[in-house]
Enzyme design. Structure first.
Site, PDB file in Angstrom:
ATOM      1  CB  THR A   4       8.728   8.465  10.346  1.00  0.00           C
ATOM      2  OG1 THR A   4       7.372   8.605  10.755  1.00  0.00           O
ATOM      3  CG2 THR A   4       9.576   9.523  11.036  1.00  0.00           C
ATOM      4  CG  ASP A   5       9.674   3.562   8.165  1.00  0.00           C
ATOM      5  OD1 ASP A   5       9.560   3.695   9.402  1.00  0.00           O
ATOM      6  OD2 ASP A   5      10.671   3.021   7.642  1.00  0.00           O
ATOM      7  CD  GLN A   6       3.110  -0.247   9.835  1.00  0.00           C
ATOM      8  OE1 GLN A   6       3.515  -0.761   8.805  1.00  0.00           O
ATOM      9  NE2 GLN A   6       2.040  -0.649  10.475  1.00  0.00           N
ATOM     10  CG  MET A   7       9.246  -0.171  11.372  1.00  0.00           C
ATOM     11  SD  MET A   7      10.633  -1.188  10.799  1.00  0.00           S
ATOM     12  CE  MET A   7      11.111  -0.307   9.324  1.00  0.00           C
ATOM     13  CD  GLN A   8       6.890   6.392  16.142  1.00  0.00           C
ATOM     14  OE1 GLN A   8       7.765   6.464  16.990  1.00  0.00           O
ATOM     15  NE2 GLN A   8       5.623   6.640  16.423  1.00  0.00           N
TER      16      GLN A   8
END
Length: 182
Positions: free
Chosen positions: A56-60
């Protein structure tokens, strides 16, 4: 392409699963889990993947590149449970590279969601194969992505082979697993 029929099948499968109060497929539903338990029916394979934090990225939200990896996981599972995985293919001198892949993103997948990936052989000629995928949120049944990968079959020399001649048992197996047009 038969993806619209695949989507209808997915919705029907999840309606059955959710109506029984389950968040993941069970042996009773005729679906298979990651360990191959259950007796899958017909030509479609069902694979569960739990989204990992590193995907995932920082925003999940799962990064788009992972969907292609999940296609490969599901295709590998499909071939293994059918009885002729990549390891067995390579042992008999057959390679099956990807020649094209496409994915259409519909809904976000987040950590720690589980997704159900339906896999089906849409086209098979004995020299080429197209595998279709549909990724659903395992809890809600919502379609998250759909796509396909195209493959060819090569011998050890790297030249195309016709499976009907080169490996009749693999040809029969993949022919039986191929979706039949209505």
């Amino acid at each position: 392409m038969y993806i619209p029929l695949l989507v209808i099948h997915n919705i029907l499968c999840y309606t059955l699963i959710l109506s029984r109060g389950r968040s993941r497929p069970s042996n009773e539903s005729g679906l298979r889990d990651r360990n191959g338990k259950g007796k899958g029916r017909g030509q479609m394979s069902h694979y569960i993947h739990k989204v990992q934090y590193y995907e995932t990225d920082q925003m999940q939200i799962a990064h788009h590149s992972n969907y292609i990896r999940w296609f490969e996981e599901a295709r590998t599972f499909f071939l293994e449970t059918a009885g002729f995985g990549y390891d067995k293919m390579e042992a008999v001198g057959i390679l099956c590279p990807v020649t094209e892949v496409q994915c259409r993103y519909v809904n976000m997948v987040r950590f720690p969601d589980e997704v159900l990936i339906h896999t089906i052989i849409q086209e098979f000629s004995g020299v080429r194969m197209t595998v279709g995928y549909s990724i659903l949120n395992a809890r809600t049944g919502d379609l998250c992505a759909e796509g396909f990968s195209r493959h060819c079959f090569l011998g050890k020399s790297g030249k195309p082979v016709a499976l009907q001649k080169e490996n009749p048992s693999l040809f029969r197996l993949l022919s039986e697993k191929t979706e039949k047009p209505c």
